[in-house]
Design an enzyme around this catalytic site. Sequence first.
Site, PDB file in Angstrom:
ATOM      1  N   LEU A 267       0.847  -1.200   0.000  1.00  0.00           N
ATOM      2  CA  LEU A 267       0.000   0.000   0.000  1.00  0.00           C
ATOM      3  C   LEU A 267       0.884   1.252   0.000  1.00  0.00           C
ATOM      4  O   LEU A 267       0.907   2.028   0.952  1.00  0.00           O
ATOM      5  CB  LEU A 267      -0.946  -0.009   1.197  1.00  0.00           C
ATOM      6  CG  LEU A 267      -2.011  -1.095   1.195  1.00  0.00           C
ATOM      7  CD1 LEU A 267      -3.115  -0.752   2.190  1.00  0.00           C
ATOM      8  CD2 LEU A 267      -2.610  -1.341  -0.181  1.00  0.00           C
ATOM      9  N   HIS A 268       1.588   1.445  -1.116  1.00  0.00           N
ATOM     10  CA  HIS A 268       2.472   2.594  -1.251  1.00  0.00           C
ATOM     11  C   HIS A 268       1.722   3.910  -1.030  1.00  0.00           C
ATOM     12  O   HIS A 268       2.141   4.765  -0.242  1.00  0.00           O
ATOM     13  CB  HIS A 268       3.091   2.621  -2.654  1.00  0.00           C
ATOM     14  CG  HIS A 268       3.590   1.308  -3.149  1.00  0.00           C
ATOM     15  ND1 HIS A 268       4.799   0.784  -2.766  1.00  0.00           N
ATOM     16  CD2 HIS A 268       3.049   0.404  -4.014  1.00  0.00           C
ATOM     17  CE1 HIS A 268       4.989  -0.378  -3.370  1.00  0.00           C
ATOM     18  NE2 HIS A 268       3.940  -0.625  -4.131  1.00  0.00           N
ATOM     19  N   ASP A 269       0.625   4.083  -1.753  1.00  0.00           N
ATOM     20  CA  ASP A 269      -0.042   5.382  -1.788  1.00  0.00           C
ATOM     21  C   ASP A 269      -0.851   5.706  -0.540  1.00  0.00           C
ATOM     22  O   ASP A 269      -0.854   6.862  -0.094  1.00  0.00           O
ATOM     23  CB  ASP A 269      -0.922   5.471  -3.042  1.00  0.00           C
ATOM     24  CG  ASP A 269      -0.102   5.339  -4.323  1.00  0.00           C
ATOM     25  OD1 ASP A 269       1.135   5.479  -4.263  1.00  0.00           O
ATOM     26  OD2 ASP A 269      -0.685   5.084  -5.388  1.00  0.00           O
TER      27      ASP A 269
END
Length: 348
Positions: A267-269
């Site tokens: 979940l980079h963003d």
Amino acid sequence: MPVFADVDTGVDDAMALAYLFASPDANVVGIASTAGNVPAEQVAINNLRLLELFGVGDVPVSLGAAAPLSIPLRTAEDTHGPEGLGYAHLPQTDRSLTPYDAAQAWVTAAREHPGELIGLATGPLTNLALALRLEPALPRLLRRLVIMGGAFDYRGNTTAVAEWNTHVDPEAAAEVFAVWGAAWGLHAPTHLPIVLGLNLTENVAMTPSILSRLAAAAGSDSSQLSVLDDRGTRSTATNPLIQVFEDALRFYFEFHFDQGEGYLAHLHDPLAAAVALDPDLVLYQQATVDVELTGTLTRGMTVADWRGHWGRDHNARIGIGVDPAAFFDRFIERVGPFARRLTDPDYS
């Protein structure tokens, strides 16, 4: 806090937007649609339909540039699905785009909230680079800028050394780092952009069990996603947002599994969205960042000069440490009740 989000929606971009709208300390004043995970036109459609799903008011959504500054566009339907949201279907909407483009939207939002606006960029930096050309003073108009991009002393996820967002438009990333450094340098280190690379964001992995926790917080049944499920199995969740998340994340889980990373999703963003509102979630180290543009094997690589070999001012605060459990606790605490209110408006 007024927030302007520049996204290439995208499974994890959609979850980042949900986090922002679920956060009482955020006021999303504009959304820029950047070509990246899917073409800009599809990103814009996804953003408008997400606003419909979220049931939020009339938030300006602007269409970004159709292609990077100087190279053809590369998209990632293999990672995010043919429309960017995996297997999920978003509701139709009659919402429309702004008459001005995403670069102008950046400038307009910054001028309307001088010294207060938080900028969040979770896709290629094309629109931000174009906005800086329109308004070179943009760095001084923002309160904070958070960028998800790059990989620092860490492997790439698109080439051996390059992260996706930077790889899509390396010229734009190089331009943003150069302009921001010239605008601030060492004289105002707290205004240096916060840059969250794969070295940090790949520590934040959504799993089926965490997704079930989110569904429970939303008061919803959960499909209990499993690697043993048939590919493309649709969600049976009773909550519309959880249903979209499960259908989107199933595709994302399958992609990561096929890459040998496990049945999970980075979940980079959403992490970047959380840091935009609370920078203390992450530990940082200041450095000078540049982007390799000519290397045969290293084009698109983000290079950090940690020790000042280049003799240039710092232009970034690079994320180097995060507590994933603390992030997921906060994500669930905010997004769970937000999802629940979609089916139970009286819930508080």
